[in-house]
Design a protein around this motif. Structure first.
Motif: not given
Length: 131
Positions: A109-111, A113-114, A75, A117, A106-107, A103, A82
């Motif tokens: 950011n998604k990584s 967040a995942e 993390y 989680d 966003n990728s 793009t 990022k």
């Protein structure tokens, strides 16, 4: 007591990242583990301590705790990646013609967040066992 090697090996086995992103020097690995412990302590309200001289933490960790620490390492690496990408390329997006900057952000950011989680899922799973 749990060794740094156990934590680091769990990280490498579960959180594949490029060699470029992963510290190679011993001192940098120690710093990364200490930083993950800070996050671990903050989230779980724990008091885990690292000892660089013995390359151990102050108690034997459960498998759940080692896995959570490994995911905190990933993390933190993702957050740093990022931030580095944003700070390096955002000022030059128009000058050098980077068309996919959004793009890529966003990728990332998604990584992030995942991964966040996944840490929460691991913590919940570990907590459920104690209830």
């Amino acid at each position: 007591m749990t060794s740094y090697d156990q934590i680091w090996e769990t990280f490498l086995n579960n959180c594949e990242t490029s060699d470029f992103d992963v510290p190679q020097e011993e001192e940098d690995i120690y710093k990364s583990i200490r930083n993950a412990i800070l996050h671990f302590n903050n989230r779980l309200r724990d008091n885990l301590k690292a000892d660089d001289s013995t390359e151990t933490v102050n108690r034997e960790l459960s498998e759940d705790d080692i896995l959570i620490l490994a995911h905190y390492l990933r993390y933190i690496f993702l957050l740093n990646k990022k931030t580095l990408f944003e700070n390096t390329w955002q000022p030059f997006t128009n000058d050098v013609g980077i068309k996919n900057f959004g793009t890529q952000i966003n990728s990332l950011n998604k990584s992030v967040a995942e991964q966040r989680d996944e840490i929460e899922r691991l913590i919940l799973n570990a907590t459920v066992d104690y209830l």
